[in-house]
Write an enzyme that holds these catalytic residues in place. Structure first.
Site, short mmCIF file in Angstrom:
data_model
loop_
_atom_site.label_atom_id
_atom_site.label_comp_id
_atom_site.label_asym_id
_atom_site.label_seq_id
_atom_site.Cartn_x
_atom_site.Cartn_y
_atom_site.Cartn_z
N LYS A 132 -2.38 3.24 -0.01
CA LYS A 132 -2.04 1.81 -0.10
C LYS A 132 -1.96 1.41 -1.58
O LYS A 132 -1.83 2.27 -2.44
CB LYS A 132 -3.07 0.98 0.69
CG LYS A 132 -2.97 1.21 2.21
CD LYS A 132 -1.66 0.69 2.76
CE LYS A 132 -1.54 0.89 4.25
NZ LYS A 132 -0.19 0.58 4.74
N ARG A 181 3.13 5.45 -5.05
CA ARG A 181 3.07 5.51 -3.58
C ARG A 181 4.19 6.39 -3.01
O ARG A 181 5.28 6.47 -3.58
CB ARG A 181 3.11 4.08 -3.01
CG ARG A 181 1.88 3.32 -3.47
CD ARG A 181 1.83 1.93 -2.92
NE ARG A 181 1.68 1.91 -1.48
CZ ARG A 181 1.73 0.80 -0.75
NH1 ARG A 181 1.96 -0.36 -1.34
NH2 ARG A 181 1.58 0.85 0.54
N ARG A 230 10.82 -9.82 6.40
CA ARG A 230 11.88 -9.53 7.37
C ARG A 230 12.82 -10.72 7.54
O ARG A 230 14.01 -10.55 7.80
CB ARG A 230 11.25 -9.12 8.70
CG ARG A 230 10.64 -7.70 8.64
CD ARG A 230 9.60 -7.54 9.72
NE ARG A 230 9.08 -6.19 9.85
CZ ARG A 230 8.13 -5.66 9.06
NH1 ARG A 230 7.61 -6.37 8.06
NH2 ARG A 230 7.69 -4.42 9.27
N GLY A 278 5.33 -2.40 -1.30
CA GLY A 278 5.72 -1.24 -0.49
C GLY A 278 6.66 -1.65 0.64
O GLY A 278 7.60 -0.93 0.97
N LYS A 328 3.07 -12.22 5.81
CA LYS A 328 3.79 -11.45 4.79
C LYS A 328 4.89 -10.60 5.42
O LYS A 328 6.03 -10.60 4.97
CB LYS A 328 2.78 -10.59 4.02
CG LYS A 328 3.38 -9.73 2.93
CD LYS A 328 2.36 -9.32 1.90
CE LYS A 328 1.54 -8.12 2.29
NZ LYS A 328 2.28 -6.84 2.27
N SER A 364 3.59 4.25 10.76
CA SER A 364 3.93 3.30 9.71
C SER A 364 5.07 2.38 10.15
O SER A 364 6.18 2.84 10.42
CB SER A 364 4.34 4.06 8.44
OG SER A 364 5.03 3.20 7.56
N GLN A 407 6.45 0.32 8.22
CA GLN A 407 7.43 0.27 7.13
C GLN A 407 8.48 1.35 7.32
O GLN A 407 9.68 1.11 7.16
CB GLN A 407 6.73 0.45 5.78
CG GLN A 407 5.80 -0.73 5.46
CD GLN A 407 5.14 -0.60 4.12
OE1 GLN A 407 5.24 0.44 3.45
NE2 GLN A 407 4.45 -1.64 3.69
N ASP A 415 -4.51 -3.20 7.53
CA ASP A 415 -4.73 -3.97 6.30
C ASP A 415 -6.11 -4.64 6.27
O ASP A 415 -6.51 -5.17 5.24
CB ASP A 415 -3.64 -5.04 6.16
CG ASP A 415 -2.28 -4.43 5.83
OD1 ASP A 415 -2.25 -3.29 5.32
OD2 ASP A 415 -1.26 -5.07 6.11
N ARG A 469 -6.08 -6.88 -1.55
CA ARG A 469 -7.03 -6.92 -0.44
C ARG A 469 -8.43 -6.46 -0.88
O ARG A 469 -9.43 -6.89 -0.31
CB ARG A 469 -6.52 -6.10 0.74
CG ARG A 469 -5.21 -6.66 1.27
CD ARG A 469 -4.88 -6.27 2.69
NE ARG A 469 -3.48 -6.46 2.96
CZ ARG A 469 -2.90 -7.65 3.27
NH1 ARG A 469 -3.63 -8.74 3.37
NH2 ARG A 469 -1.61 -7.72 3.49
C1 S3P Z 1 3.69 -3.56 6.75
C2 S3P Z 1 3.22 -2.42 7.33
C3 S3P Z 1 1.96 -1.78 6.97
C4 S3P Z 1 1.04 -2.71 6.18
C5 S3P Z 1 1.77 -3.48 5.13
C6 S3P Z 1 2.90 -4.29 5.73
C7 S3P Z 1 4.98 -4.10 7.18
O1 S3P Z 1 2.23 -0.64 6.18
O2 S3P Z 1 -0.01 -1.98 5.60
O3 S3P Z 1 0.89 -4.37 4.46
O4 S3P Z 1 5.28 -5.28 6.91
O5 S3P Z 1 5.73 -3.35 7.83
P1 S3P Z 1 2.49 0.78 6.91
O6 S3P Z 1 3.37 0.49 8.03
O7 S3P Z 1 3.14 1.68 5.89
O8 S3P Z 1 1.12 1.27 7.32
#
Ligand code: S3P
Length: 431
Positions: A341, A122, A27, A94, A22, A165, A167, A314, A389
């Site tokens: 989450k 969130r 990306r 997210g 995913k 994080s 993200q 995750d 999940r």
């Molecule tokens: C992800 C980062 C994680 C993960 C999410 C995917 C990503 O979140 O939980 O399912 O692709 O960068 P966080 O980085 O906010 O913990």
């Protein structure tokens, strides 16, 4: 409403190729869009979250074609995105929201991001605050979506991340590409590094120091479209790894699973608990991949803390399930991020596992689980809490119960693994 099992399963057998990763699928679309030339992705994850990213970039004027799991992106370059007349719908994702924020912060137009009920709860300040420090102009709705981003010239930053994080880190990397000078980002703990690896592959200049947490991003690159095969998602494979470990007399093989070290926390934890996993790694130029063979094992309890969390973030619902069958008391702490989450995963796990008679105690930042007691279903109405999940971990738990249980919200699996229940069925013994 989905009915799960009804009698404890035995004998999971077979070989599966799990869907594409995913994080890498998201990306791939984003970097392909801001590159020059064409990007081809194969084994792209066609789940709802990744399709939210694909649709958002189409709305931003990028021509993207999809034929099943093959995606072609006709890149427009870092400055070629176009404003969308309609708000960009992030759905449940997210990752789409946080990453696209960093990209849109430096563009020459205004964008509005909206999402579903879960995503709209969130936290978004974790991206809007550091992006504002770079000169971005972002208005959230009390720290949440809807969020309006008016693109502005960005300046470089040296920024210490406040949460572990990927993200947030990735949002800042995508903003730093558009800044006036090099930026330095310092992580609390190393998190998944797909953005850094893929940006390098697409021609960007990004370096992580020997400390593993200091990242320097050079601005204004000319990125070039790439051809890549998305590895199998470790976070999806993990459900079957746990199922095969816990269901008696099982042995399964999972092909071409991504083995990036920032993602293999569950594999390491399973091995530390006494799990039987053999790894057949394949040589690659890019992300490491390999085949995993997992057999049933007797498991021991485990203690994990904050430093272990990012690589298993995750998969923590699955760690809880392993602990619920281990021969002692396990403690999982330092996992407060689970509360923000797709749902509050600590509360959801405690609530649903308690219905199965599992001895689990809630902590502010995790749980304590005693796996020594047999399970007894006390409430057969389980709920996925609209969280893919949670739905899948309960799907695996359903193989281990002694009465039929019903799962509400099972279709939440569409977010990351639409074929999850079909694939699980292929491993079950044929009647
Ligand atoms: C992800 C980062 C994680 C993960 C999410 C995917 C990503 O979140 O939980 O399912 O692709 O960068 P966080 O980085 O906010 O913990």
């Amino acid at each position: 409403m989905k009915t799960l099992n009804g009698k404890p399963s035995t004998d999971l057998h077979g070989t599966l190729v799990v869907p594409g990763d995913k994080s890498i699928s998201h990306r791939g679309i984003m970097l392909g869009a801001i590159s020059e030339g064409t990007t081809h992705l194969s084994h792209f994850l066609t789940s709802a979250d990744c399709l939210s990213t694909l649709a958002a970039f189409q709305q931003l004027g990028v021509h993207i074609e999809r034929d099943g799991q093959d995606v072609t992106i006709h890149g427009v370059g870092l400055h070629g995105l176009k404003p969308s007349a309609q708000p960009l719908d992030m759905g449940n994702s997210g990752t789409t929201t946080r990453l696209i924020s960093g990209l849109l912060a430096g563009q020459s137009f205004t964008s509005t991001l909206i999402g579903d009920a879960s995503l709209s709860k969130r936290p978004m300040k974790r991206v809007s605050v550091p992006l504002s420090e770079m000169g971005a102009n972002i208005e959230t709705t009390d720290g949440h979506l809807p969020m309006t981003i008016t693109g502005s010239p960005l300046h470089s930053v040296t920024y210490q991340l406040q949460v572990a994080s990927a993200q947030v880190k990735s949002a800042l990397i995508l903003a730093a590409l558009q800044a006036d000078k090099p930026s330095t980002l310092v992580e609390q703990l190393p998190t998944r590094d797909h953005t850094e690896r893929m940006l390098t592959q697409f021609g960007g200049d990004i370096a992580t120091a020997a400390d593993g947490v200091t990242i320097t991003v050079q601005p204004q690159p000319h990125l070039t479209g790439q051809t890549m095969t998305v590895p199998g998602d470790m976070s999806s494979a993990a459900f079957f790894m746990v199922a095969a470990s816990l269901v008696p007399n099982s042995k399964i093989t999972l092909k071409d699973v991504g083995l990036n070290k920032t993602r293999t926390g569950l594999l390491n934890i399973l091995q530390r608990m006494g799990g039987k996993v053999s790894i057949d790694a394949a040589p690659t130029d890019g992300e490491p991949i390999g085949d995993l063979t997992i057999e049933t094992a007797d498991l021991h309890p485990i203690n994990i803390g904050a430093a272990d969390i990012p690589a298993v973030i995750d998969e923590l619902p699955l760690v809880a399930l392993l602990a619920a069958k281990a021969d002692g008391i396990s403690r999982i702490t330092g996992a407060e991020e689970l509360r923000v989450k797709e749902t509050d995963r600590i509360a959801a796990i405690v609530q649903e596992f308690t219905k199965l008679g599992i001895n689990i105690e809630e902590l502010p930042d995790g749980f304590v689980i005693d796996g020594r007691m047999p399970w007894h279903v006390t409430d057969n109405q389980l709920d996925a809490h609209d969280d893919h999940r949670i739905g899948m971990v309960l799907g695996v738990a359903g193989l281990l119960v002694d009465k039929p249980v019903q799962l509400a919200g099972a279709d939440s699996v569409r977010i990351s693994y639409p074929e999850f229940f079909d694939d699980l069925n292929t491993l079950l013994p044929k009647e």
